[in-house]
Scaffold this active site. Structure first.
Site, PDB file in Angstrom:
ATOM      1  N   ASP A 175     -38.918 -37.173  -7.724  1.00  0.00           N
ATOM      2  CA  ASP A 175     -39.020 -35.806  -8.434  1.00  0.00           C
ATOM      3  C   ASP A 175     -39.214 -34.781  -7.406  1.00  0.00           C
ATOM      4  O   ASP A 175     -38.803 -33.680  -7.653  1.00  0.00           O
ATOM      5  CB  ASP A 175     -39.831 -35.696  -9.604  1.00  0.00           C
ATOM      6  CG  ASP A 175     -39.171 -36.424 -10.801  1.00  0.00           C
ATOM      7  OD1 ASP A 175     -38.196 -36.937 -10.833  1.00  0.00           O
ATOM      8  OD2 ASP A 175     -40.069 -36.739 -11.890  1.00  0.00           O
ATOM      9  N   TYR A 183     -39.403 -41.370 -27.076  1.00  0.00           N
ATOM     10  CA  TYR A 183     -38.252 -40.633 -27.518  1.00  0.00           C
ATOM     11  C   TYR A 183     -37.171 -41.282 -27.694  1.00  0.00           C
ATOM     12  O   TYR A 183     -36.981 -42.598 -27.156  1.00  0.00           O
ATOM     13  CB  TYR A 183     -38.058 -39.417 -26.367  1.00  0.00           C
ATOM     14  CG  TYR A 183     -37.808 -40.068 -25.009  1.00  0.00           C
ATOM     15  CD1 TYR A 183     -36.609 -40.154 -24.201  1.00  0.00           C
ATOM     16  CD2 TYR A 183     -38.879 -40.407 -24.018  1.00  0.00           C
ATOM     17  CE1 TYR A 183     -36.319 -40.788 -23.000  1.00  0.00           C
ATOM     18  CE2 TYR A 183     -38.755 -40.860 -22.888  1.00  0.00           C
ATOM     19  CZ  TYR A 183     -37.497 -41.230 -22.386  1.00  0.00           C
ATOM     20  OH  TYR A 183     -37.479 -41.595 -20.999  1.00  0.00           O
ATOM     21  N   HIS A 195     -34.968 -34.077 -15.525  1.00  0.00           N
ATOM     22  CA  HIS A 195     -34.074 -35.084 -15.535  1.00  0.00           C
ATOM     23  C   HIS A 195     -33.033 -34.747 -16.463  1.00  0.00           C
ATOM     24  O   HIS A 195     -33.302 -33.923 -17.459  1.00  0.00           O
ATOM     25  CB  HIS A 195     -34.839 -36.578 -15.807  1.00  0.00           C
ATOM     26  CG  HIS A 195     -36.000 -36.935 -14.971  1.00  0.00           C
ATOM     27  ND1 HIS A 195     -37.221 -37.489 -15.530  1.00  0.00           N
ATOM     28  CD2 HIS A 195     -36.098 -36.557 -13.566  1.00  0.00           C
ATOM     29  CE1 HIS A 195     -37.773 -37.672 -14.564  1.00  0.00           C
ATOM     30  NE2 HIS A 195     -37.232 -37.245 -13.340  1.00  0.00           N
ATOM     31  N   LYS A 236     -32.063 -36.239 -26.249  1.00  0.00           N
ATOM     32  CA  LYS A 236     -33.255 -36.846 -26.571  1.00  0.00           C
ATOM     33  C   LYS A 236     -34.071 -36.121 -27.739  1.00  0.00           C
ATOM     34  O   LYS A 236     -34.003 -34.806 -27.919  1.00  0.00           O
ATOM     35  CB  LYS A 236     -34.079 -36.659 -25.426  1.00  0.00           C
ATOM     36  CG  LYS A 236     -33.617 -37.202 -23.994  1.00  0.00           C
ATOM     37  CD  LYS A 236     -34.549 -37.032 -22.690  1.00  0.00           C
ATOM     38  CE  LYS A 236     -33.948 -37.641 -21.675  1.00  0.00           C
ATOM     39  NZ  LYS A 236     -34.458 -37.455 -20.175  1.00  0.00           N
TER      40      LYS A 236
END
Length: 182
Positions: free
Chosen positions: A169, A131, A61, A71
């Site tokens: 995905d 995260y 992603h 991130k």
């Protein structure tokens, strides 16, 4: 905190200094000045947490401009194989990936800046991933890559035939066909 640069410019590995005794342990998991000292002044504005079972594969992603996401990942429980793919057009490492095991035990963190696709595979029975992000999620800017793109050839450290992957995905484009605005 020990900061290690990878062979792909911008990807950083952070290893905190853990202070432990018979009571348990303590460590500083985030210090803004550490990032500023490395030339990465990141203003994190959102924290996310995900729990997954063994063989779950999440990714790849990214968020496109104008709302890209940086991130900073770490694992609170279990272990994962964390991967970042350079999708910055014109980068000398475009299309290359870097992977690292993050676990509750090693307490290592991984900084993934703008211009990278990100994903991970769960190595332990369960894993809880935490995260920080420097931008909010934007559906209009979301993008992805097919996790098994042969041009990228990621070693996910799990049996890919047993991977548990979301329908979304499974339908992501190959790198050569992606809507990548970096």
């Amino acid at each position: 905190m020990k900061v290690t640069k990878t062979h792909i410019d911008g990807l950083l590995i952070l290893e905190p200094k853990v202070h432990g005794d018979e009571r348990g342990y303590f460590f500083e998991s985030y210090r803004k000045s550490t990032f500023e000292d490395e030339g990465n002044a990141v203003n994190f504005i959102q924290d996310n947490q995900a729990r997954s079972i063994k063989n779950v594969l999440r990714g790849l992603h990214y968020q496109n401009n104008p709302v890209p996401q940086c991130k900073l990942l770490r694992v609170l429980e279990g272990s994962i194989w964390d991967v970042a793919v350079d999708i910055r057009k014109g980068s000398k490492t475009y299309g290359q990936w870097y992977g690292i095991e993050l676990s509750a035990e090693n307490k290592v963190q991984f900084l993934i800046p703008h211009g990278f696709a990100h994903g991970y595979a769960v190595l332990s029975d369960t894993a809880e991933v935490f995260y920080k992000c420097d931008n909010y999620y934007s559906k209009d800017c979301e993008g992805g890559l097919y996790y098994a793109d042969p041009a990228i050839n990621i070693d996910w450290k799990i049996d890919i035939s047993k991977a548990i992957v979301s329908e979304k995905d499974q339908k992501q484009p190959l790198l050569k066909d992606a809507n990548n605005l970096f």
